[in-house]
Design an enzyme around this catalytic site. Structure first.
Site, PDB file in Angstrom:
ATOM      1  N   ALA A 136      -8.842   2.459 -12.048  1.00 27.23           N
ATOM      2  CA  ALA A 136      -8.134   1.159 -13.730  1.00 27.23           C
ATOM      3  C   ALA A 136      -7.374   0.063 -12.658  1.00 27.23           C
ATOM      4  CB  ALA A 136      -6.897   2.239 -14.577  1.00 27.23           C
ATOM      5  N   ARG A 137      -6.976   0.189 -12.431  1.00 23.04           N
ATOM      6  CA  ARG A 137      -6.336  -1.316 -12.189  1.00 23.04           C
ATOM      7  C   ARG A 137      -5.075  -1.057 -11.243  1.00 23.04           C
ATOM      8  NH1 ARG A 137     -10.009  -2.980 -12.322  1.00 23.04           N
ATOM      9  NH2 ARG A 137     -10.965  -4.748 -13.955  1.00 23.04           N
ATOM     10  N   GLU A 178      -4.438  -5.347  -4.009  1.00 23.06           N
ATOM     11  CA  GLU A 178      -5.510  -4.637  -4.261  1.00 23.06           C
ATOM     12  C   GLU A 178      -6.161  -4.102  -2.740  1.00 23.06           C
ATOM     13  OE1 GLU A 178     -10.382  -5.703  -5.570  1.00 23.06           O
ATOM     14  OE2 GLU A 178      -8.981  -6.611  -6.077  1.00 23.06           O
ATOM     15  N   HIS A 181     -11.659   0.601  -3.406  1.00 26.02           N
ATOM     16  CA  HIS A 181     -12.666   0.012  -5.273  1.00 26.02           C
ATOM     17  C   HIS A 181     -13.905   0.243  -4.970  1.00 26.02           C
ATOM     18  CE1 HIS A 181     -12.304  -3.485  -8.301  1.00 26.02           C
ATOM     19  NE2 HIS A 181     -12.935  -2.418  -8.479  1.00 26.02           N
ATOM     20  N   ILE A 182     -14.412   2.316  -4.611  1.00 28.46           N
ATOM     21  CA  ILE A 182     -15.713   1.694  -4.692  1.00 28.46           C
ATOM     22  C   ILE A 182     -16.553   2.816  -5.748  1.00 28.46           C
ATOM     23  CG2 ILE A 182     -15.609   4.356  -3.772  1.00 28.46           C
ATOM     24  CD1 ILE A 182     -17.557   4.047  -1.524  1.00 28.46           C
TER      25      ILE A 182
END
Length: 345
Positions: free
Chosen positions: A255-256, A284, A303-304
């Site tokens: 998620a974030r 990030e 972030h894949i």
């Protein structure tokens, strides 16, 4: 005898609004050809700035009935909308619309569709793979084997591994969370779910157990986060909640990054007590000296989990499907409901 009127098929005037990189990645020639058959589209017009001094763009926007958007689309604020007096729909070939859909869009009665359901699939696939690998203790077993370079006594070193009757905690019955639940059904797992909007009837339908968040954290062998980024979810997994997790448990975050207190997680992971699979972090991109890059019990990916490579074409296909429905006078299959948008990522 009268018959129902056949919906009138149109080719709505459509304009692309996204970054050039997004267009190149998502709209392969086949997708562009299909889009051009469904819509009246000038592929030479690509809007990256609604205020650009470009006569062709101004004319295209003035005539646009549909905006076909992707990552990099600027916000649809009053100034942007004033340039599109005929705009009736936005079709987003990606997930969240929060970056460009404003209250002004809803106030004008514009309908919005998103390919978030299509984008949920690869995230769920990544998550299920991570869950199954976590319960098999893949990171540690690979490290031990690499160090030994000989036969490993598995019963001695890993007596408790496996996916039989393990407990998986899912935080958030979102699109992705529900897809993870669906993909986990063939396995012999106990699935706990925490979501303030999930009631007992929905839980029974999904075949899961509702749980308070602290209970889920304490009882799960793997916890996977699929909740939206909201003020209420900031550092949802902070030091006290991480401390509730079982020794040897794994935390997965696709998620974030803000949902996990990075500093607290580093402290727990550095002791070796908890494992982590992190596709999103806060910040990030972590600083180069972050211990999370090197800890042997942490798998850090860039972030894949979301749509990448060939999976991006699924987003284009889903968005063109929606535009085709619009052209046939049908409602969107994946319309965004402004009343529940605050609950979503």
């Amino acid at each position: 005898m009268s018959h129902p009127a056949t919906p009138r098929v149109t080719r709505p005037r459509t304009v692309l609004a996204m970054s050039g990189e997004t267009r190149a990645a998502i709209l392969a020639p086949e997708a562009l050809d299909r889009l051009a058959r469904v819509a009246d589209l000038d592929p030479r017009i690509l809007v990256t700035d609604f205020g650009a001094d470009d006569p062709a763009q101004r004319t295209g926007l003035r005539q646009a009935e549909v905006l076909f958007t992707g990552w990099g689309c600027p916000p649809l604020d009053p100034a942007a909308l004033s340039a599109m007096p005929r705009l009736r729909a936005v079709v987003h070939a990606a997930g969240s619309v929060k970056h460009h859909i404003t209250q002004d869009v809803w106030d004008r009665g514009i309908t919005v569709s998103t390919a978030a359901t299509a984008n949920a699939l690869p995230v769920a696939e990544y998550t299920v793979a991570a869950i199954l690998f976590a319960n098999k203790n893949i990171l540690e077993s690979a490290r031990v084997y690499r160090a030994a370079r000989s036969r490993v006594n598995l019963l001695e070193r890993f007596p408790g591994v496996g996916n039989y009757r393990r407990t998986v905690g899912i935080v958030g019955a979102s699109r992705i969370g529900r897809r993870v639940i669906e993909l986990l059904r063939p396995y012999d797992l106990r699935v706990l779910v925490h979501d303030p909007y999930l009631d007992e009837t929905d839980a029974r339908t999904l075949g899961v157990e509702r749980a308070e968040l602290d209970t889920l954290a304490a009882e799960s062998d793997v916890v996977t986060i699929h909740a939206p980024e909201l003020p209420a979810t900031q550092h949802l997994f902070d030091a006290p909640r991480l401390a509730l997790m079982r020794d040897g448990a794994t935390l997965i975050n696709t998620a974030r990054g803000s949902l996990v207190d990075t500093e607290a997680l580093v402290k727990e992971a550095a002791t070796g007590r908890l494992n982590a699979v992190l596709d999103h972090t806060e910040p990030e991109v972590l600083p180069a000296d972050s211990p999370l890059y090197d800890l042997p019990n942490v798998l850090l990916t860039p972030h894949i989990a979301g749509s990448q490579g060939g999976e991006l074409h699924r987003l284009a296909d889903a968005a063109v499907d929606e535009l085709e429905r619009y052209a046939h006078g049908l409602p969107f299959a994946h319309a965004v409901d402004p009343r529940t948008l605050h609950q979503q990522a």
